[in-house]
Design a protein around this motif. Structure first.
Motif, PDB file in Angstrom:
ATOM      1  N   VAL A  27       0.846  -1.186   0.000  1.00 35.14           N
ATOM      2  CA  VAL A  27       0.000   0.000   0.000  1.00 35.14           C
ATOM      3  C   VAL A  27       0.883   1.239   0.000  1.00 35.14           C
ATOM      4  N   PHE A  28       0.712   2.081  -1.001  1.00 34.18           N
ATOM      5  CA  PHE A  28       1.456   3.331  -1.094  1.00 34.18           C
ATOM      6  C   PHE A  28       0.511   4.500  -0.865  1.00 34.18           C
ATOM      7  N   GLU A  29       0.975   5.480  -0.127  1.00 37.58           N
ATOM      8  CA  GLU A  29       0.178   6.665   0.153  1.00 37.58           C
ATOM      9  C   GLU A  29       0.957   7.909  -0.248  1.00 37.58           C
ATOM     10  N   LEU A  30       0.331   8.724  -1.066  1.00 36.86           N
ATOM     11  CA  LEU A  30       0.917   9.979  -1.494  1.00 36.86           C
ATOM     12  C   LEU A  30       0.299  11.101  -0.669  1.00 36.86           C
ATOM     13  N   GLY A  36       6.798  19.492   0.329  1.00 37.49           N
ATOM     14  CA  GLY A  36       6.293  19.018  -0.952  1.00 37.49           C
ATOM     15  C   GLY A  36       5.719  17.619  -0.853  1.00 37.49           C
ATOM     16  N   LEU A  37       5.363  17.045  -1.994  1.00 38.32           N
ATOM     17  CA  LEU A  37       4.786  15.707  -1.996  1.00 38.32           C
ATOM     18  C   LEU A  37       5.798  14.667  -1.532  1.00 38.32           C
ATOM     19  N   GLN A  38       5.286  13.661  -0.823  1.00 36.27           N
ATOM     20  CA  GLN A  38       6.112  12.529  -0.445  1.00 36.27           C
ATOM     21  C   GLN A  38       5.266  11.267  -0.527  1.00 36.27           C
ATOM     22  N   LEU A  39       5.948  10.162  -0.769  1.00 38.65           N
ATOM     23  CA  LEU A  39       5.273   8.891  -0.990  1.00 38.65           C
ATOM     24  C   LEU A  39       5.670   7.907   0.104  1.00 38.65           C
ATOM     25  N   HIS A  40       4.675   7.400   0.830  1.00 41.71           N
ATOM     26  CA  HIS A  40       4.898   6.422   1.888  1.00 41.71           C
ATOM     27  C   HIS A  40       4.624   5.013   1.368  1.00 41.71           C
ATOM     28  N   ALA A  41       5.445   4.078   1.773  1.00 43.18           N
ATOM     29  CA  ALA A  41       5.149   2.657   1.591  1.00 43.18           C
ATOM     30  C   ALA A  41       4.615   2.166   2.927  1.00 43.18           C
ATOM     31  N   ARG A  42       3.311   2.144   3.074  1.00 41.88           N
ATOM     32  CA  ARG A  42       2.710   1.824   4.367  1.00 41.88           C
ATOM     33  C   ARG A  42       2.961   0.378   4.769  1.00 41.88           C
ATOM     34  N   ALA A  48      11.574   5.463   5.346  1.00 38.13           N
ATOM     35  CA  ALA A  48      11.216   6.878   5.280  1.00 38.13           C
ATOM     36  C   ALA A  48      10.482   7.132   3.964  1.00 38.13           C
ATOM     37  N   PRO A  49       9.616   8.130   3.907  1.00 37.81           N
ATOM     38  CA  PRO A  49       8.902   8.396   2.654  1.00 37.81           C
ATOM     39  C   PRO A  49       9.849   8.868   1.563  1.00 37.81           C
ATOM     40  N   LEU A  50       9.441   8.653   0.325  1.00 37.52           N
ATOM     41  CA  LEU A  50      10.218   9.072  -0.839  1.00 37.52           C
ATOM     42  C   LEU A  50       9.811  10.483  -1.233  1.00 37.52           C
ATOM     43  N   GLN A 112       4.046   5.754 -14.564  1.00 42.60           N
ATOM     44  CA  GLN A 112       3.492   5.356 -13.268  1.00 42.60           C
ATOM     45  C   GLN A 112       2.912   6.603 -12.585  1.00 42.60           C
ATOM     46  N   PRO A 113       1.612   6.625 -12.285  1.00 40.72           N
ATOM     47  CA  PRO A 113       0.970   7.861 -11.831  1.00 40.72           C
ATOM     48  C   PRO A 113       1.547   8.459 -10.552  1.00 40.72           C
ATOM     49  N   LEU A 114       1.896   7.642  -9.570  1.00 39.27           N
ATOM     50  CA  LEU A 114       2.414   8.201  -8.328  1.00 39.27           C
ATOM     51  C   LEU A 114       3.809   8.792  -8.531  1.00 39.27           C
ATOM     52  N   LEU A 115       4.648   8.122  -9.317  1.00 40.83           N
ATOM     53  CA  LEU A 115       5.953   8.688  -9.634  1.00 40.83           C
ATOM     54  C   LEU A 115       5.797   9.968 -10.447  1.00 40.83           C
ATOM     55  N   ALA A 116       4.856   9.978 -11.375  1.00 40.11           N
ATOM     56  CA  ALA A 116       4.613  11.185 -12.168  1.00 40.11           C
ATOM     57  C   ALA A 116       4.179  12.345 -11.274  1.00 40.11           C
ATOM     58  N   ALA A 117       3.388  12.059 -10.242  1.00 40.67           N
ATOM     59  CA  ALA A 117       2.978  13.113  -9.318  1.00 40.67           C
ATOM     60  C   ALA A 117       4.176  13.683  -8.567  1.00 40.67           C
ATOM     61  N   LEU A 118       5.090  12.820  -8.129  1.00 32.02           N
ATOM     62  CA  LEU A 118       6.301  13.297  -7.466  1.00 32.02           C
ATOM     63  C   LEU A 118       7.150  14.143  -8.416  1.00 32.02           C
TER      64      LEU A 118
END
Length: 238
Positions: A27-30, A36-42, A48-50, A112-118
């Motif tokens: 489960v990934f949470e943006l 700024g934006l960060q991405l968690h691997a829950r 640590a978030p990306l 990849q949408p989440l990477l594109a958002a970052l």
């Protein structure tokens, strides 16, 4: 289960989830933080978030390598000014930013949408910083599949850096690579990108590979540049 992509708006409410397509429970949470934006691997609570920051000291060191560094020489920056480069497998955008900082115009592709958002967020913050805006203006983010983009244009150079398949024989890669692998998989269609990349380039196609990885699509390059951990296979137009 099928892959579920979240909405990834660019405003302060940017937030979303991605469930891994293999049903593993990933489960990934943006989310938007102060920086700024960060991405968690829950599913990996110790990680640590990306967060992408192209203005970091690490990125500045990459740029300081100049046009004679391995990436610059592979792309041909030391020979040609103002190159138009397609970075067809964007990932974290660091190579694309380095090329833009060294004077190239770069189209950065990420599907990849989440990477594109970052990437969108890192680009927007760089554009808003007067010290980096000129570099950011030379970088254009395209949210699409590389194969579709390659079929619709021509560039001086096409750069490919596909994920190398993990066969489970090595220790887990660094955290950022683990994020990329879980989000994007092993880029099983990478071999199919070489032919359209060569057809879409005017000067050369550059493929970044681990030192001992097989050549993309089994095709021998016209020449190679080799570093301590990776190599660049360079293909001239077919």
């Amino acid at each position: 289960m099928p892959q579920q992509y979240p909405e990834t708006p660019g405003g302060d409410d940017a937030r979303g989830f991605l469930f891994a397509p293999d049903g593993s429970g990933s489960v990934f949470e943006l989310e938007r933080a102060e920086h700024g934006l960060q991405l968690h691997a829950r599913h990996r609570p110790k990680y640590a978030p990306l967060h992408l920051e192209w203005r970091s000291r690490e990125q500045q060191r990459r740029v300081a390598g100049g046009k004679r560094q391995l990436l610059g020489r592979a792309v041909g920056l030391h020979k040609h000014a103002g190159l138009h480069v397609l970075d067809a497998t964007g990932g974290l955008g660091r190579d694309a930013w380095t090329l833009a900082a060294l004077g190239a115009r770069v189209d950065l592709v990420e599907r990849q949408p989440l990477l594109a958002a970052l990437l969108r967020d890192a680009h927007a913050r760089s554009l808003a910083d007067p010290a980096y805006a000129v570099i950011a203006q030379r970088l254009n983010l395209i949210e699409n599949d590389a194969a579709a983009v390659l079929g619709g244009g021509h560039w001086d150079v096409v750069h490919l850096d596909p994920m190398y398949p993990d066969h489970g024989r090595h220790a887990l890669p660094q955290r950022e690579m683990q994020f990329l692998r879980e989000l994007s998989g092993d880029d099983g269609d990478a071999d199919a990108l070489l032919a359209p990349a060569r057809a879409a380039c005017r000067l050369r196609t550059v493929v970044k590979r681990p030192l001992h990885a097989p050549h993309l699509d089994g095709r021998m390059p016209d020449f190679q540049l080799t570093g301590t951990q990776a190599r660049y296979d360079v293909y001239l137009p077919s």
